[in-house]
Scaffold this motif. Structure first.
Motif, mmCIF file in Angstrom:
data_model
loop_
_atom_site.group_PDB
_atom_site.id
_atom_site.type_symbol
_atom_site.label_atom_id
_atom_site.label_comp_id
_atom_site.label_asym_id
_atom_site.label_seq_id
_atom_site.Cartn_x
_atom_site.Cartn_y
_atom_site.Cartn_z
ATOM 1 N N TYR A 59 0.832 -1.213 0.000
ATOM 2 C CA TYR A 59 0.000 0.000 0.000
ATOM 3 C C TYR A 59 0.863 1.259 0.000
ATOM 4 O O TYR A 59 0.606 2.199 -0.752
ATOM 5 N N PHE A 241 -7.943 2.875 2.867
ATOM 6 C CA PHE A 241 -7.116 1.742 3.286
ATOM 7 C C PHE A 241 -7.985 0.536 3.657
ATOM 8 O O PHE A 241 -7.634 -0.610 3.372
ATOM 9 N N TYR A 244 -8.875 -1.163 0.587
ATOM 10 C CA TYR A 244 -7.690 -1.863 0.076
ATOM 11 C C TYR A 244 -7.516 -3.198 0.808
ATOM 12 O O TYR A 244 -7.255 -4.225 0.185
ATOM 13 N N ARG A 250 -6.405 -7.175 -3.845
ATOM 14 C CA ARG A 250 -5.364 -6.478 -3.091
ATOM 15 C C ARG A 250 -5.176 -7.172 -1.737
ATOM 16 O O ARG A 250 -4.513 -8.177 -1.640
ATOM 17 N N TRP A 268 -10.804 -4.035 -6.506
ATOM 18 C CA TRP A 268 -10.132 -2.800 -6.103
ATOM 19 C C TRP A 268 -10.272 -1.704 -7.145
ATOM 20 O O TRP A 268 -10.149 -1.937 -8.350
#
Length: 502
Positions: A59, A241, A244, A250, A268
């Protein structure tokens, strides 16, 4: 020096000063735009450390935003959040801690990620021949486990075994209690214990350990989710986040690689675009909620409002939204193959709308058959309102008599209201919600004793949606208490149990 020269010098000096100020401001703006984004603070259960470090690396490299992580026992992390009211995200090892955090109003959105199963960790080749629950109780077996007061796995195991009357047996056989599940695994790995109750995913990084699953622990599983801390000052970044972490391509890839049990998840996208089809009458009830959701999540919601007959035709022609909010169940049923699990949310009743003060003295559906009236109704093929209206006419026995008076058949109730306001119609059959914004100019007469005059509005997420979790969070906002207040103010009657949407 002449006065003209002095004036000229003053002008030149002023220009130079302004240019310098502009340059400083521009430099400051340039410096700000190059500043790294504010870091994200995550409180994370120790059981997720290995997988989270792998995700954090990806990330930070992909988005240039730093993720600060504090690892520890779930209960300790929850206590820290309660005391400091700081941080952006909370990821405990079991959802029960998020339930507690919600009860204390410490977290807002909750995003599901994966599951872990409680198992018994042993050395490879099982030197102590541990095969069943009773083997853990043998005197020569050194058993360790995480404390139920601090760690999620200890809490979950205690709840499951207590229900079966087995907890006291295990508790009396435990030779050592640890603060985290990782410490339990370490004890078994270094030979300080013969067996330890851990989560299966924790053992992914221990090459010299294996595990056995016991029937007594079959129900001792933990759902892993991440919660957005309610006091965060950067909800968009926190949710970015969280999305994600829970994306199938992801974060979930990492979770699967590290032995966690995963399924589903959204595809994603940095800025996902969620598409919603909704009946026109629902627009005033949901538009503000959708706009607020868009802003908080940092996403785009493409909404299409229209008569449900028109929307159904579009969907049958190949336009498939992520979610559909229908004006009536009949128009959800027509696309059942796309939306197999609809949920009834609210109800709206048909009423007879008339000019303020009811100058035509209309009291019932039968009065609409009078020869001197210009009547407006919904179009039967284009909107749920029209379909329900025709059923109501049929049930009341006036369909053949009233239709000659119908001068307008509209795809939306709003169009009927506008024509009433301009004097183009004497009366109209529309939803109570259509009259909510025109109460100063129109009166609504309730239709008595006709059961089919009430329409139910179902919501459903498309089976093929790329963003089922995101659509689900939008639905949670539509089901919130504040949203229910908007529905009531717009003339809807809430039907769904509030707890099902939260």
């Amino acid at each position: 020096m002449s006065s003209k020269n002095r004036i000229l010098l003053l002008i030149i000096g002023s220009v130079i000063l302004l240019a310098g100020i502009f340059a400083i401001l521009n430099l400051g703006n340039h410096a700000t735009s190059d500043d790294p984004p504010q870091s994200i603070m995550l409180y994370c259960a120790a059981s997720n450390r290995a997988v989270m470090e792998s995700i954090r690396e990806d990330y930070e490299q992909e988005f240039g935003r730093k993720v600060d992580i504090q690892y520890g026992p779930s209960q300790t992390l929850l206590s820290s959040i309660e005391v400091t009211r700081s941080g952006d995200l909370f990821l405990p090892a079991d959802d029960s801690y998020l339930d507690m955090a919600r009860d204390k109003q410490l977290v807002a959105e909750v995003v599901p990620i994966a599951r872990m199963q409680a198992v018994v960790a042993i050395k490879r080749n099982n030197p102590k021949s541990i095969e069943q629950f009773s083997d853990l109780l043998r005197d020569e077996v050194r058993l360790v486990m995480a404390s139920p007061d601090t760690a999620a796995i200890g809490k979950v195991v205690r709840e499951v075994l207590s229900a079966d009357g087995q907890w006291e047996l295990i508790e009396s056989s435990v030779t050592a209690s640890r603060a985290t599940v990782n410490e339990v695994a370490n004890d078994v790995a270094i030979g300080a214990a013969d067996a330890g109750i851990v989560y299966d995913a924790v053992l992914n990084t221990y090459d010299d350990l294996e595990y056995i699953e016991l029937p007594e622990l079959a129900d001792a599983a933990s759902q892993i989710s991440v919660g957005v801390i309610a006091s965060t000052d950067q909800p968009q970044a926190a949710l970015h986040f969280a999305r994600y972490l829970s994306a199938r391509d992801r974060g979930l890839k990492h979770y699967a690689e590290f032995g966690f049990r995963t399924r589903g998840g959204d595809t994603w996208s940095d800025v996902p675009e969620l598409s919603i089809f909704a009946g026109s009458m629902l627009r005033p009830a949901i538009e503000d909620t959708i706009a607020a959701f868009e802003k908080r999540e940092g996403i785009k919601v493409n909404r299409v409002y229209n008569g449900c007959g028109i929307l159904v035709a579009q969907m049958k022609a190949g336009q498939h939204p992520d979610a559909y909010f229908a004006c009536d169940s009949e128009f959800m049923n027509q696309v059942h193959d796309l939306f197999p699990e609809p949920v009834p949310v609210s109800q709206n009743e048909l009423v007879i709308l008339v000019q303020k003060g009811n100058p035509k003295n209309i009291r019932s559906l039968r009065d609409l058959t009078r020869k001197d009236l210009r009547v407006g109704i919904g179009h039967e093929k284009q909107c749920a309102m029209g379909w329900v209206t025709q059923n109501t006419f049929r049930e009341s026995g006036i369909q053949q008599e009233v239709m000659p008076n119908v001068t307008v058949q509209s795809p939306t109730g709003d169009m009927l209201v506008n024509q009433l306001l301009t004097g183009s119609l004497d009366t109209a059959v529309a939803y109570l919600s259509n009259a909510a914004g025109a109460s100063e100019s129109l009166d609504a007469i309730r239709i008595q004793d006709i059961s089919c005059s009430v329409a139910t509005q179902p919501w459903a997420v498309a089976e093929e949606s790329k963003y089922p979790e995101l659509a689900g969070r939008l639905f949670q906002q539509i089901c919130s208490q504040s949203s229910q207040g908007i529905f009531a103010a717009e003339g809807f009657r809430w039907q769904l149990d509030a707890n099902k949407g939260e």
